[in-house]
Design a protein around this motif. Structure first.
Motif, PDB file in Angstrom:
ATOM      1  N   ALA A  51      30.936  20.963  17.154  1.00 28.05           N
ATOM      2  CA  ALA A  51      30.073  22.049  17.603  1.00 28.05           C
ATOM      3  C   ALA A  51      29.480  21.712  18.965  1.00 28.05           C
ATOM      4  O   ALA A  51      29.106  20.572  19.214  1.00 28.05           O
ATOM      5  CB  ALA A  51      28.959  22.280  16.582  1.00 28.05           C
ATOM      6  N   PRO A  52      29.414  22.716  19.841  1.00 25.97           N
ATOM      7  CA  PRO A  52      28.837  22.461  21.161  1.00 25.97           C
ATOM      8  C   PRO A  52      27.440  21.857  21.049  1.00 25.97           C
ATOM      9  O   PRO A  52      26.621  22.299  20.259  1.00 25.97           O
ATOM     10  CB  PRO A  52      28.804  23.844  21.803  1.00 25.97           C
ATOM     11  CG  PRO A  52      29.882  24.605  21.105  1.00 25.97           C
ATOM     12  CD  PRO A  52      29.885  24.086  19.694  1.00 25.97           C
ATOM     13  N   ALA A  53      27.198  20.828  21.828  1.00 27.86           N
ATOM     14  CA  ALA A  53      25.909  20.130  21.816  1.00 27.86           C
ATOM     15  C   ALA A  53      25.522  19.789  23.250  1.00 27.86           C
ATOM     16  O   ALA A  53      26.394  19.574  24.094  1.00 27.86           O
ATOM     17  CB  ALA A  53      26.010  18.851  20.990  1.00 27.86           C
ATOM     18  N   PRO A  54      24.226  19.732  23.517  1.00 25.25           N
ATOM     19  CA  PRO A  54      23.807  19.340  24.872  1.00 25.25           C
ATOM     20  C   PRO A  54      24.079  17.861  25.107  1.00 25.25           C
ATOM     21  O   PRO A  54      24.188  17.074  24.171  1.00 25.25           O
ATOM     22  CB  PRO A  54      22.307  19.630  24.864  1.00 25.25           C
ATOM     23  CG  PRO A  54      21.914  19.544  23.428  1.00 25.25           C
ATOM     24  CD  PRO A  54      23.102  20.001  22.637  1.00 25.25           C
ATOM     25  N   ALA A  55      24.166  17.511  26.366  1.00 28.40           N
ATOM     26  CA  ALA A  55      24.392  16.101  26.718  1.00 28.40           C
ATOM     27  C   ALA A  55      23.104  15.314  26.524  1.00 28.40           C
ATOM     28  O   ALA A  55      22.021  15.800  26.836  1.00 28.40           O
ATOM     29  CB  ALA A  55      24.829  15.997  28.167  1.00 28.40           C
ATOM     30  N   PRO A  56      23.202  14.109  25.994  1.00 27.28           N
ATOM     31  CA  PRO A  56      22.016  13.256  25.877  1.00 27.28           C
ATOM     32  C   PRO A  56      21.474  12.901  27.264  1.00 27.28           C
ATOM     33  O   PRO A  56      22.225  12.908  28.238  1.00 27.28           O
ATOM     34  CB  PRO A  56      22.546  12.006  25.166  1.00 27.28           C
ATOM     35  CG  PRO A  56      23.807  12.438  24.503  1.00 27.28           C
ATOM     36  CD  PRO A  56      24.375  13.503  25.382  1.00 27.28           C
ATOM     37  N   PRO A  57      20.214  12.586  27.359  1.00 27.54           N
ATOM     38  CA  PRO A  57      19.637  12.201  28.658  1.00 27.54           C
ATOM     39  C   PRO A  57      20.384  11.003  29.251  1.00 27.54           C
ATOM     40  O   PRO A  57      20.745  10.071  28.543  1.00 27.54           O
ATOM     41  CB  PRO A  57      18.194  11.823  28.316  1.00 27.54           C
ATOM     42  CG  PRO A  57      17.919  12.461  27.003  1.00 27.54           C
ATOM     43  CD  PRO A  57      19.223  12.568  26.287  1.00 27.54           C
ATOM     44  N   GLY A  58      20.623  11.065  30.547  1.00 24.77           N
ATOM     45  CA  GLY A  58      21.270   9.953  31.236  1.00 24.77           C
ATOM     46  C   GLY A  58      22.793  10.018  31.276  1.00 24.77           C
ATOM     47  O   GLY A  58      23.423   9.215  31.947  1.00 24.77           O
ATOM     48  N   TRP A  59      23.406  10.956  30.561  1.00 24.37           N
ATOM     49  CA  TRP A  59      24.863  11.079  30.606  1.00 24.37           C
ATOM     50  C   TRP A  59      25.249  11.803  31.882  1.00 24.37           C
ATOM     51  O   TRP A  59      24.497  12.596  32.435  1.00 24.37           O
ATOM     52  CB  TRP A  59      25.372  11.844  29.395  1.00 24.37           C
ATOM     53  CG  TRP A  59      25.427  11.006  28.148  1.00 24.37           C
ATOM     54  CD1 TRP A  59      24.595   9.993  27.810  1.00 24.37           C
ATOM     55  CD2 TRP A  59      26.358  11.131  27.089  1.00 24.37           C
ATOM     56  NE1 TRP A  59      24.950   9.474  26.596  1.00 24.37           N
ATOM     57  CE2 TRP A  59      26.037  10.163  26.121  1.00 24.37           C
ATOM     58  CE3 TRP A  59      27.431  11.970  26.843  1.00 24.37           C
ATOM     59  CZ2 TRP A  59      26.747  10.007  24.947  1.00 24.37           C
ATOM     60  CZ3 TRP A  59      28.138  11.824  25.669  1.00 24.37           C
ATOM     61  CH2 TRP A  59      27.795  10.834  24.737  1.00 24.37           C
ATOM     62  N   ARG A  60      26.454  11.522  32.378  1.00 28.92           N
ATOM     63  CA  ARG A  60      26.895  12.158  33.612  1.00 28.92           C
ATOM     64  C   ARG A  60      27.977  13.192  33.333  1.00 28.92           C
ATOM     65  O   ARG A  60      28.688  13.124  32.331  1.00 28.92           O
ATOM     66  CB  ARG A  60      27.376  11.133  34.612  1.00 28.92           C
ATOM     67  CG  ARG A  60      28.616  10.394  34.201  1.00 28.92           C
ATOM     68  CD  ARG A  60      28.981   9.423  35.287  1.00 28.92           C
ATOM     69  NE  ARG A  60      30.128   8.643  34.880  1.00 28.92           N
ATOM     70  CZ  ARG A  60      30.846   7.945  35.706  1.00 28.92           C
ATOM     71  NH1 ARG A  60      30.542   7.915  36.981  1.00 28.92           N
ATOM     72  NH2 ARG A  60      31.873   7.258  35.282  1.00 28.92           N
ATOM     73  N   ALA A  61      28.078  14.134  34.264  1.00 28.72           N
ATOM     74  CA  ALA A  61      29.026  15.237  34.110  1.00 28.72           C
ATOM     75  C   ALA A  61      30.462  14.765  34.294  1.00 28.72           C
ATOM     76  O   ALA A  61      30.742  13.881  35.098  1.00 28.72           O
ATOM     77  CB  ALA A  61      28.702  16.346  35.102  1.00 28.72           C
ATOM     78  N   LEU A  62      31.344  15.359  33.540  1.00 30.45           N
ATOM     79  CA  LEU A  62      32.781  15.126  33.639  1.00 30.45           C
ATOM     80  C   LEU A  62      33.396  16.454  34.051  1.00 30.45           C
ATOM     81  O   LEU A  62      33.287  17.444  33.333  1.00 30.45           O
ATOM     82  CB  LEU A  62      33.337  14.670  32.279  1.00 30.45           C
ATOM     83  CG  LEU A  62      34.837  14.475  32.139  1.00 30.45           C
ATOM     84  CD1 LEU A  62      35.301  13.317  33.011  1.00 30.45           C
ATOM     85  CD2 LEU A  62      35.211  14.212  30.694  1.00 30.45           C
ATOM     86  N   ARG A  63      33.975  16.498  35.228  1.00 32.36           N
ATOM     87  CA  ARG A  63      34.601  17.719  35.728  1.00 32.36           C
ATOM     88  C   ARG A  63      35.917  17.900  34.977  1.00 32.36           C
ATOM     89  O   ARG A  63      36.780  17.023  34.991  1.00 32.36           O
ATOM     90  CB  ARG A  63      34.843  17.559  37.214  1.00 32.36           C
ATOM     91  CG  ARG A  63      35.257  18.799  37.940  1.00 32.36           C
ATOM     92  CD  ARG A  63      35.539  18.456  39.369  1.00 32.36           C
ATOM     93  NE  ARG A  63      36.336  17.235  39.291  1.00 32.36           N
ATOM     94  CZ  ARG A  63      36.625  16.406  40.261  1.00 32.36           C
ATOM     95  NH1 ARG A  63      36.211  16.598  41.407  1.00 32.36           N
ATOM     96  NH2 ARG A  63      37.342  15.337  40.105  1.00 32.36           N
TER      97      ARG A  63
END
Length: 195
Positions: A51-63
């Motif tokens: 299920a879609p979930a927000p990224a935890p704090p400190g994680w970086r984006a993956l294009r």
């Protein structure tokens, strides 16, 4: 004496290219499709949802490739972009996963499994399982295999169907991958935003 990390395979770019031209974890990692490994050894095939979930704090984006929006990985994971494949690798090299967008028709899951059989030994796929990845319908299969040196690995191959394209995801793990890394992989898969 310090233990040396065993090199893991990179996501199969050749499998992605083949699938696009013609039509991409240890017991805990295998639990990605059947739950969290607490079934006492029972093998069950069921519907699973990342299920879609927000990224935890400190994680970086993956294009992500194609029309996909983005995903997130832990900040210490190494990210690569090559030949239309976005991949991420854990710092201890225990887990690596990759994602590619496919626009062609054909059975991408079967093509990816054929490619695994040409590159690895003792390839044993499980039954296909219906699941949802980023809210999209998908099918996945767990694969037990061995690298050229005979070391046991686990792979998870998922094909999700978006509005315009399909997405091929491959995840590999060492047999001794820490449970914390498996949880990070599960969370990273849940942060994917595909269309």
């Amino acid at each position: 004496m310090r233990a040396q990390a065993m090199p893991l395979p990179r996501p199969s770019i050749r499998a992605v290219v083949f699938a696009a031209a013609a039509a991409m974890v240890a017991a805990a990692a295998v639990a990605l499709l059947v739950g969290d490994g607490e079934s006492g050894g029972e093998r069950t095939t069921q519907r699973v949802s990342f299920a879609p979930a927000p990224a935890p704090p400190g994680w970086r984006a993956l294009r992500l490739p194609g029309s996909a929006e983005r995903g997130f990985v832990p900040a210490r994971w190494r990210v690569r972009y090559r030949s239309g494949v976005a991949s991420a690798e854990a710092p201890d090299r225990s887990i690596v996963f990759g994602i590619a967008a496919l626009r062609s028709r054909g059975d991408a899951l079967a093509a990816a499994l054929r490619e695994l059989r040409t590159r690895y030994r003792s390839v044993r796929p499980s039954a296909e399982a219906a699941l949802r990845l980023a809210g999209l319908p998908a099918v996945g299969v767990e694969v037990a295999l061995r690298n050229r040196r005979g070391a046991p690995l686990r792979a998870l191959v998922i094909v999700a169907r978006g509005r315009r394209e399909r997405y091929l995801v491959q995840a590999f793990s060492r047999a001794d991958a820490p449970a914390s890394r498996v949880r990070e992989l599960r969370r990273a898969l849940a942060t994917l935003r595909l269309r």
